[in-house]
Enzyme design. Structure first.
Site, PDB file in Angstrom:
ATOM      1  N   SER A 195     -60.996 -37.061  26.130  1.00 41.89           N
ATOM      2  CA  SER A 195     -61.072 -37.847  24.894  1.00 41.89           C
ATOM      3  C   SER A 195     -61.377 -37.001  23.665  1.00 41.89           C
ATOM      4  O   SER A 195     -60.827 -37.240  22.585  1.00 41.89           O
ATOM      5  CB  SER A 195     -62.136 -38.941  25.047  1.00 41.89           C
ATOM      6  N   HIS A 242     -66.094 -38.089  21.137  1.00 37.69           N
ATOM      7  CA  HIS A 242     -65.049 -38.509  20.210  1.00 37.69           C
ATOM      8  C   HIS A 242     -65.301 -37.946  18.811  1.00 37.69           C
ATOM      9  O   HIS A 242     -64.390 -37.404  18.177  1.00 37.69           O
ATOM     10  CB  HIS A 242     -65.005 -40.035  20.134  1.00 37.69           C
TER      11      HIS A 242
END
Length: 291
Positions: A195, A242
């Protein structure tokens, strides 16, 4: 003095200009080309015919982006091929790691990113491979499926635009940025998944698209939604990864956007090196606190 055998060997001369001696090969078709026929690519040089084939392989969106990317007041490097080979390779390697996880469930704990394992003074071990393998292992089929789908979608745009080497550097530095954020904001939580690298690609895409004058509202909406999901309790998502990947990718994208001319390549490499070293330096902060 050139011997008769040398002169008879047409491989010693440009295939488009038979009277011009050269020892440089097109990196795509491997034919000899003279300086006039050489176009600098992401890796090596390619000939005019291969450039034409590459342009035929591009989608209309890729062609428009390539034209805009080249408007920098000088010649620019072009992608080696229209096909996103690095993107496909990352997907394939990630899939192999997922298969290994299913065959040997205990392997996940060997590969997951775990910051304390980078500091010998804390655990007595040094396992630097986790910086790479952490982005290759995933917790479920849904996890790997969504990440690889995102990589496939954005990689087909970014890799032909940037070139293979730059795209790989962007992916790896973005993943590192995600691990840095986890190390600083969630130490010593173990984390896994691509991610951070994916968010880095999105961050770079926003910056580069902005410099190309493209409409980025849709990208920003998708990015914002995915960021917000990371803060929702119960999903088990590392928002730190993230955020770190997004910031690192945006910085790398800015470097690419500001150093896209061929004569700025050295500056680009230096800046990417500085960014990478700065990320590693930030990872030393927990060592000063806990070590």
């Amino acid at each position: 003095m050139t011997s008769a055998d040398f002169a008879r060997n047409r491989e010693n001369f440009c295939y488009r200009h038979p009277d011009r001696q050269s020892f440089v090969l097109c990196q795509r078709c491997l034919r000899t080309i003279c300086p006039e026929c050489q176009t600098q690519a992401a890796v090596g040089v390619i000939c005019p015919e291969c450039i034409a084939q590459q342009r035929r392989d591009q989608t209309p969106a890729q062609a428009r982006a390539q034209r805009r990317w080249g408007r920098a007041g000088g010649s620019t490097s072009v992608a080696l091929r229209g096909q996103p080979v690095v993107t496909y390779a990352i997907i394939a390697i990630t899939a192999v790691f997922y298969v290994i996880q299913q065959i040997i469930p205990a392997s996940t704990q060997w590969f997951v990113f775990y910051a304390p394992a980078l500091y010998p003074s804390l655990l007595g071990t040094f396992e630097p491979w986790r910086l790479v393998t952490g982005a290759l292992v995933h917790s479920s089929i849904l996890h790997i499926g969504l990440n690889m789908l995102s990589l496939w979608m954005i990689g087909r745009i970014m890799e032909p635009l940037l070139g293979r080497g730059r795209f790989l550097a962007l992916y790896l530095i973005s993943a590192l940025g995600g691990w840095v954020a986890v190390t600083l904001l969630a130490f010593p939580t173990p984390v896994l998944g691509a991610s951070g690298a994916i968010f880095g690609l999105f961050g770079a895409l926003v910056i580069i698209a902005r410099h190309l004058g493209a409409q980025i509202t849709g990208i920003l909406v998708v990015l914002a939604v995915n960021l917000v999901i990371g803060f929702v309790p119960g999903f088990g998502i590392s928002w730190q990864t993230h955020l770190g990947g997004l910031v690192a990718g945006a910085v790398v994208g800015l470097v690419f956007a500001r150093t896209r001319r061929r004569d700025q390549r050295v500056r680009q490499i230096v800046l990417l090196t500085v960014v990478t070293l700065a990320l590693f330096a930030l990872m030393l902060i927990p060592l000063a606190i806990y070590g």
